[in-house]
Design a protein around this motif. Sequence first.
Motif, PDB file in Angstrom:
ATOM      1  N   THR A   1      41.653 -25.177 -28.096  1.00 27.96           N
ATOM      2  CA  THR A   1      40.204 -25.054 -27.928  1.00 27.96           C
ATOM      3  C   THR A   1      39.752 -25.777 -26.657  1.00 27.96           C
ATOM      4  OG1 THR A   1      39.844 -27.021 -29.296  1.00 27.96           O
ATOM      5  CG2 THR A   1      39.799 -24.898 -30.398  1.00 27.96           C
ATOM      6  N   PRO A   2      38.716 -25.253 -25.999  1.00 31.63           N
ATOM      7  CA  PRO A   2      38.229 -25.901 -24.767  1.00 31.63           C
ATOM      8  C   PRO A   2      37.540 -27.225 -25.067  1.00 31.63           C
ATOM      9  CG  PRO A   2      36.780 -24.093 -25.389  1.00 31.63           C
ATOM     10  CD  PRO A   2      37.964 -24.019 -26.310  1.00 31.63           C
ATOM     11  N   GLN A   3      37.566 -28.117 -24.100  1.00 31.30           N
ATOM     12  CA  GLN A   3      36.844 -29.388 -24.235  1.00 31.30           C
ATOM     13  C   GLN A   3      35.349 -29.124 -24.050  1.00 31.30           C
ATOM     14  OE1 GLN A   3      37.895 -32.576 -24.917  1.00 31.30           O
ATOM     15  NE2 GLN A   3      39.890 -31.700 -25.399  1.00 31.30           N
ATOM     16  N   ARG A   4      34.552 -29.610 -24.970  1.00 35.77           N
ATOM     17  CA  ARG A   4      33.113 -29.428 -24.901  1.00 35.77           C
ATOM     18  C   ARG A   4      32.391 -30.760 -25.060  1.00 35.77           C
ATOM     19  NH1 ARG A   4      33.377 -24.528 -22.695  1.00 35.77           N
ATOM     20  NH2 ARG A   4      33.599 -22.787 -24.175  1.00 35.77           N
ATOM     21  N   THR A   5      31.248 -30.845 -24.426  1.00 36.45           N
ATOM     22  CA  THR A   5      30.297 -31.916 -24.709  1.00 36.45           C
ATOM     23  C   THR A   5      29.204 -31.276 -25.545  1.00 36.45           C
ATOM     24  OG1 THR A   5      30.775 -33.056 -22.629  1.00 36.45           O
ATOM     25  CG2 THR A   5      28.704 -33.605 -23.725  1.00 36.45           C
ATOM     26  N   ILE A   6      29.206 -31.572 -26.839  1.00 41.72           N
ATOM     27  CA  ILE A   6      28.311 -30.880 -27.763  1.00 41.72           C
ATOM     28  C   ILE A   6      27.033 -31.688 -27.918  1.00 41.72           C
ATOM     29  CG2 ILE A   6      28.052 -29.852 -30.042  1.00 41.72           C
ATOM     30  CD1 ILE A   6      31.079 -29.733 -30.252  1.00 41.72           C
ATOM     31  N   MET A   7      25.949 -31.125 -27.422  1.00 39.53           N
ATOM     32  CA  MET A   7      24.647 -31.784 -27.472  1.00 39.53           C
ATOM     33  C   MET A   7      23.651 -30.889 -28.209  1.00 39.53           C
ATOM     34  SD  MET A   7      25.295 -34.658 -26.036  1.00 39.53           S
ATOM     35  CE  MET A   7      23.694 -35.400 -25.674  1.00 39.53           C
ATOM     36  N   THR A   8      24.106 -30.336 -29.318  1.00 38.99           N
ATOM     37  CA  THR A   8      23.233 -29.547 -30.183  1.00 38.99           C
ATOM     38  C   THR A   8      22.795 -30.415 -31.354  1.00 38.99           C
ATOM     39  OG1 THR A   8      24.966 -28.729 -31.677  1.00 38.99           O
ATOM     40  CG2 THR A   8      24.638 -27.528 -29.598  1.00 38.99           C
ATOM     41  N   PRO A   9      21.836 -29.930 -32.157  1.00 34.04           N
ATOM     42  CA  PRO A   9      21.445 -30.676 -33.356  1.00 34.04           C
ATOM     43  C   PRO A   9      22.419 -30.451 -34.522  1.00 34.04           C
ATOM     44  CG  PRO A   9      19.611 -29.394 -32.481  1.00 34.04           C
ATOM     45  CD  PRO A   9      20.860 -28.881 -31.852  1.00 34.04           C
ATOM     46  N   GLY A  10      23.640 -30.166 -34.218  1.00 33.79           N
ATOM     47  CA  GLY A  10      24.672 -29.968 -35.231  1.00 33.79           C
ATOM     48  C   GLY A  10      25.280 -28.584 -35.107  1.00 33.79           C
ATOM     49  N   PRO A  11      26.625 -28.515 -35.159  1.00 35.94           N
ATOM     50  CA  PRO A  11      27.524 -29.648 -35.309  1.00 35.94           C
ATOM     51  C   PRO A  11      27.554 -30.500 -34.041  1.00 35.94           C
ATOM     52  CG  PRO A  11      28.796 -27.695 -34.818  1.00 35.94           C
ATOM     53  CD  PRO A  11      27.369 -27.243 -34.997  1.00 35.94           C
TER      54      PRO A  11
ATOM     55  N   VAL B   1      19.354 -33.751 -44.089  1.00 38.00           N
ATOM     56  CA  VAL B   1      20.583 -33.337 -43.417  1.00 38.00           C
ATOM     57  C   VAL B   1      20.607 -33.805 -41.962  1.00 38.00           C
ATOM     58  CG1 VAL B   1      21.902 -31.332 -42.626  1.00 38.00           C
ATOM     59  CG2 VAL B   1      20.973 -31.383 -44.947  1.00 38.00           C
ATOM     60  N   ALA B   2      19.475 -33.693 -41.270  1.00 41.31           N
ATOM     61  CA  ALA B   2      19.436 -33.993 -39.833  1.00 41.31           C
ATOM     62  C   ALA B   2      19.116 -35.451 -39.543  1.00 41.31           C
ATOM     63  CB  ALA B   2      18.408 -33.108 -39.141  1.00 41.31           C
ATOM     64  N   SER B   3      18.818 -36.225 -40.564  1.00 34.93           N
ATOM     65  CA  SER B   3      18.347 -37.585 -40.307  1.00 34.93           C
ATOM     66  C   SER B   3      19.247 -38.680 -40.870  1.00 34.93           C
ATOM     67  CB  SER B   3      16.925 -37.756 -40.851  1.00 34.93           C
ATOM     68  OG  SER B   3      16.810 -37.312 -42.186  1.00 34.93           O
ATOM     69  N   ILE B   4      19.969 -38.429 -41.949  1.00 37.74           N
ATOM     70  CA  ILE B   4      20.756 -39.490 -42.564  1.00 37.74           C
ATOM     71  C   ILE B   4      21.830 -39.982 -41.586  1.00 37.74           C
ATOM     72  CG2 ILE B   4      22.445 -37.942 -43.666  1.00 37.74           C
ATOM     73  CD1 ILE B   4      20.936 -41.107 -45.222  1.00 37.74           C
ATOM     74  N   GLY B   5      21.899 -41.283 -41.419  1.00 34.86           N
ATOM     75  CA  GLY B   5      22.855 -41.869 -40.492  1.00 34.86           C
ATOM     76  C   GLY B   5      22.342 -41.994 -39.070  1.00 34.86           C
TER      77      GLY B   5
ATOM     78  N   LEU C   1      26.439 -38.139 -39.118  1.00 30.31           N
ATOM     79  CA  LEU C   1      27.641 -38.782 -39.659  1.00 30.31           C
ATOM     80  C   LEU C   1      28.865 -38.516 -38.789  1.00 30.31           C
ATOM     81  CD1 LEU C   1      27.288 -38.199 -43.523  1.00 30.31           C
ATOM     82  CD2 LEU C   1      26.295 -39.983 -42.079  1.00 30.31           C
ATOM     83  N   SER C   2      28.790 -37.534 -37.892  1.00 28.98           N
ATOM     84  CA  SER C   2      29.871 -37.207 -36.946  1.00 28.98           C
ATOM     85  C   SER C   2      31.192 -36.899 -37.640  1.00 28.98           C
ATOM     86  CB  SER C   2      30.059 -38.341 -35.921  1.00 28.98           C
ATOM     87  OG  SER C   2      29.036 -38.307 -34.970  1.00 28.98           O
ATOM     88  N   VAL C   3      31.099 -36.089 -38.677  1.00 33.48           N
ATOM     89  CA  VAL C   3      32.242 -35.597 -39.434  1.00 33.48           C
ATOM     90  C   VAL C   3      32.160 -34.072 -39.382  1.00 33.48           C
ATOM     91  CG1 VAL C   3      33.244 -35.490 -41.768  1.00 33.48           C
ATOM     92  CG2 VAL C   3      32.273 -37.644 -40.920  1.00 33.48           C
ATOM     93  N   PRO C   4      33.283 -33.344 -39.424  1.00 35.23           N
ATOM     94  CA  PRO C   4      33.172 -31.882 -39.403  1.00 35.23           C
ATOM     95  C   PRO C   4      32.315 -31.346 -40.542  1.00 35.23           C
ATOM     96  CG  PRO C   4      35.445 -32.553 -39.037  1.00 35.23           C
ATOM     97  CD  PRO C   4      34.691 -33.793 -39.403  1.00 35.23           C
ATOM     98  N   ALA C   5      31.716 -30.195 -40.316  1.00 38.32           N
ATOM     99  CA  ALA C   5      30.956 -29.543 -41.380  1.00 38.32           C
ATOM    100  C   ALA C   5      31.892 -29.233 -42.539  1.00 38.32           C
ATOM    101  CB  ALA C   5      30.325 -28.256 -40.847  1.00 38.32           C
TER     102      ALA C   5
ATOM    103  N   GLY D   1      24.958 -39.222 -33.840  1.00 38.32           N
ATOM    104  CA  GLY D   1      26.254 -39.799 -34.133  1.00 38.32           C
ATOM    105  C   GLY D   1      27.093 -40.073 -32.901  1.00 38.32           C
ATOM    106  N   TYR D   2      28.318 -39.540 -32.891  1.00 41.49           N
ATOM    107  CA  TYR D   2      29.250 -39.790 -31.792  1.00 41.49           C
ATOM    108  C   TYR D   2      28.804 -39.105 -30.500  1.00 41.49           C
ATOM    109  CZ  TYR D   2      33.682 -40.435 -29.340  1.00 41.49           C
ATOM    110  OH  TYR D   2      34.640 -40.804 -28.419  1.00 41.49           O
TER     111      TYR D   2
END
Length: 420
Positions: free
Chosen positions: A8-18, A173-177, A199-203, A369-370
């Motif tokens: 998989t390509p390296q991504r910088t994920i800056m979405t509201p999830g995942p 969902v979007a706020s805890i942690g 929480l920065s854990v996979p869905a 998260g992360y």
Amino acid sequence: MTYLDLNTPQRTIMTPGPVEVDPRVLRAMSTPILGQFDPAFTAIMNEVMEMLRKVFKTRNQWAFPVDGTSRSGIEALLCSVIEPGDKVFIPIFGRFGYLLTEICERYGAEVHTIECPWGQVFNQQTIIDEMKKIKPKVAALVHGETSTGCMQPIDQIGPACREEDVLLIVDAVASIGGVDIRVDEWMIDAIVGGTQKCLSVPAGMAPITYNHRIEKVIAARKKVERGISTDDDRKNELSRTHPIVKSNYLDVGMLQDYWGPRRLNHHTEATSMLYALREGLRIILEEGLEERFIRHKEHEEALIAGIEAMGLTLYGDRSVKLATVTCIAIPNGVDPESVRAMLLDEFGIEIAKSFGPLEGKIWRIGTMGYSCRKENILFVLGALEAVLIRHGVAVKTGKALQAALDVYATQKKQSKTVVP
């Protein structure tokens, strides 16, 4: 056909999830599999429950994950409490209020809603007054709405629901942690989170917790189910007025038996996902909840400073902004999908579009998260400026990164002046 190794390509994920998963979590997922009733594994289950109580700020007995994405936890709580004909009150201020409505309607609830314009939230008294008029069994609402980047204040709603004997179920969902949530203090009866955001854990899991008021409803429905199992006539009579939970997989009463000391078999636990959740929670508690909330606010501040210095405009009411999601009004004459595509293709950065009435009008950047790190904030600001210039937008060149760096410098100076 020969299939190549997964690469998989390296991504910088800056979405509201995942969001990006902490490397420690990925390492934990490679831990050897244990049987779900192995004492070593049930000990892990107990640790996860204990850590969830701390993250949710609750003393509830029940705090465990539902196997499935966030929606599974939302549906599990609702379908385990709602019976056909029950009144449910849902204040809607974005996309996910409609999701709550659909789920409740599917289980036969009489749903009452109020709505406010997207980009705003309700005054808590408005919700309380409407709730008192409707007199529902359940009030269900979203805490952090990722579609609009807004956060609904809820600290006064729980006490009001308690006075009216209404069950309060919250989608966090979007706020805890990522932001402060006080389940017991705010008198929230049941709440659901998601692993793939702060929480920065996979869905794949939906942590829930609920109190004795919810447990009482669940116990009553289980009692009906067991009490009518040998009498068909009585079963048919009661099923019309006291139907059992229609979903087997999402029946919280059955999940409770599985997570409780009886360990009654219900499903095969998602072993590696539980390892991931345990490590994600451990990381949060090591950082400290309050420190984590501050970190999310500090990076949000730097991101906003950069966006505005660039000449872009934020969307929504700033006074109720969700710290983990920043919405940007798309400049006139710009193809929003072309910008997103260029960010992904040229920089490996993913940001999100929105839904419904906001589709094509805003971009959404998640700082969760992360993914909520200084290098990510600076990277996305620099890349967004470059891409907008290529699209002919008259941004204030060079201002975004400097503004963000100024914020970080001020924060650093302030942290040094704090007395330990």
